[in-house]
Enzyme design. Structure first.
Site, mmCIF file in Angstrom:
data_model
loop_
_atom_site.group_PDB
_atom_site.id
_atom_site.type_symbol
_atom_site.label_atom_id
_atom_site.label_comp_id
_atom_site.label_asym_id
_atom_site.label_seq_id
_atom_site.Cartn_x
_atom_site.Cartn_y
_atom_site.Cartn_z
ATOM 1 N N ASP A 8 1.000 -1.179 0.081
ATOM 2 C CA ASP A 8 0.092 -0.050 -0.015
ATOM 3 C C ASP A 8 0.798 1.275 0.079
ATOM 4 O OD1 ASP A 8 -2.090 1.575 0.118
ATOM 5 O OD2 ASP A 8 -2.761 1.087 2.232
ATOM 6 N N ASP A 103 -3.022 2.508 -6.202
ATOM 7 C CA ASP A 103 -1.869 2.541 -5.002
ATOM 8 C C ASP A 103 -1.843 1.348 -4.077
ATOM 9 O OD1 ASP A 103 -4.175 3.208 -3.740
ATOM 10 O OD2 ASP A 103 -3.270 4.717 -2.552
ATOM 11 N N GLU A 104 -2.514 0.226 -4.491
ATOM 12 C CA GLU A 104 -2.329 -0.856 -3.650
ATOM 13 C C GLU A 104 -2.486 -2.200 -4.334
ATOM 14 O OE1 GLU A 104 -5.213 -1.667 -0.580
ATOM 15 O OE2 GLU A 104 -6.737 -0.105 -1.461
#
Length: 352
Positions: A8, A103-104
């Site tokens: 993350d 983003d993860e």
């Protein structure tokens, strides 16, 4: 025994902006919204969070908490480019990558032989590579159970790693607050607390029968998660389930006729454009309206149908509006649910 890593990025959008403009490094910064119009924040850096600023917070509230907050307009094309660069780093270690957002992502490194096959060392090397090559920090969680890897990635943020080895899974779950489980929101957690369920160990001593009768499908999910059961594989491709558009108004709207005009003149044409690339070989399963009121409470009304029908949308809008009891409206949204892929010979179109 699987080895799952959840990576993350730390305050991703803002971190990219600060990287590209180092003069912002020691200031409270957020992406989204502006000082001259209403909106909500996409994300903020950790300095801003010290003032109580949070993602998805209305800009006006954020500015009251932190008057010196620097507001930036998002650059989605840049974030997508950086996300693809992060993906390239992931691919050095495994092909089993499940993106959850820009983003993860989950990574299954069970069969990765690099670094002695150690998931911990692999996660450390991934985070090191992201920082060395992109000048951004990431946090990671490592566990043999998929959802626990996601829980773990949040425990040593920012720029940290948390490992839950197989031998520690039971004790970790016992002392884990249920609100940490993905899918347990604020309202559900309050209900659980009122019933005496706060930690994983509280669910363990209950029965599946009681949990299912009290909470339905969520009851079984809680029982499985608190028993360490999560057999979901890392899925390398994810089918989109819905498409929607919404708009926050510069000033609250009190007239249903004005909301109806905005719905049909502005939101629906935008929805049609966004959804067109999915509707070549997929159908509509439902349509829905979202309304957020001036006090920030929101409601959603949906209807199962295969058509984007104007008359049904009107009814949904009126029903949602009436739930406000006369409150003015600050946001209006419309969405469609997508059915599974259809044969190429079947043609899908909007019907209004």
């Amino acid at each position: 025994m699987r080895k799952i890593i959840h990576v993350d990025m730390d305050a991703f959008y803002v971190s990219v902006e600060i990287r590209d403009n180092p003069s912002l490094a020691n200031k409270p910064v957020a992406v989204g919204g502006s000082r001259t119009s209403r909106g909500v924040l996409s994300t903020c850096n950790y300095i801003a969070r010290q003032f109580g600023v949070k993602s998805a917070m209305p800009t006006s509230v954020a500015l009251r908490k932190c008057p010196d907050l620097v507001l930036l307009r998002g650059r989605m094309d840049v974030y997508k480019l950086v996300s693809s660069q992060i993906r390239e780093i992931f691919e050095r270690y495994t092909d089993l990558i499940e993106p959850l957002s820009l983003d993860e992502a989950y990574l299954d490194v069970t069969n990765c032989n690099l670094l002695g096959g150690s998931a911990t060392l692999i996660a450390q090397d991934i985070c090191r590579s992201i920082y060395a090559e992109l000048n951004l920090t990431a946090s990671a969680g490592i566990a043999p159970v998929k959802y626990l890897a996601k829980v773990a990635s949040d425990l040593n943020k920012p720029n940290g790693i948390f490992v839950i080895p197989p031998k520690n899974v039971d004790s970790f779950i016992d002392n884990m607050e249920l609100k940490k489980i993905p899918g347990v929101g604020r309202v559900t957690n309050e209900k659980l607390l009122s019933d005496g369920f706060k930690y994983g160990k509280d669910v363990k001593v209950s029965s599946l029968e009681y949990l299912s009768s009290r909470y339905g499908k969520l009851g079984r999910l809680l029982w499985e998660r608190c028993s360490g059961v999560d057999d979901r594989p890392v899925v390398t491709s994810r089918e989109r389930k819905s498409v929607g558009v919404e708009r926050t108004f510069p000033e609250d709207i009190s007239e249903i006729q004005e909301l109806e005009r905005i719905l049909f003149e502005k939101l629906l044409p935008e929805l049609e454009q966004r959804a067109s690339k999915y509707l070549n070989n997929r159908g509509i399963s439902k349509i829905g309206i979202k309304v957020k009121f001036s006090d920030f409470h929101q409601t959603t009304k949906e209807f199962s149908t295969e058509k984007l029908d104007r008359s049904i949308l009107c009814e949904l809008l009126y029903e949602a509006f009436l739930r406000g009891g006369g409150k003015h409206v600050r946001l209006l949204g419309v969405h469609i649910g997508l059915s599974p892929e259809k044969a190429e010979s079947e043609q899908i179109s909007f019907d209004w």
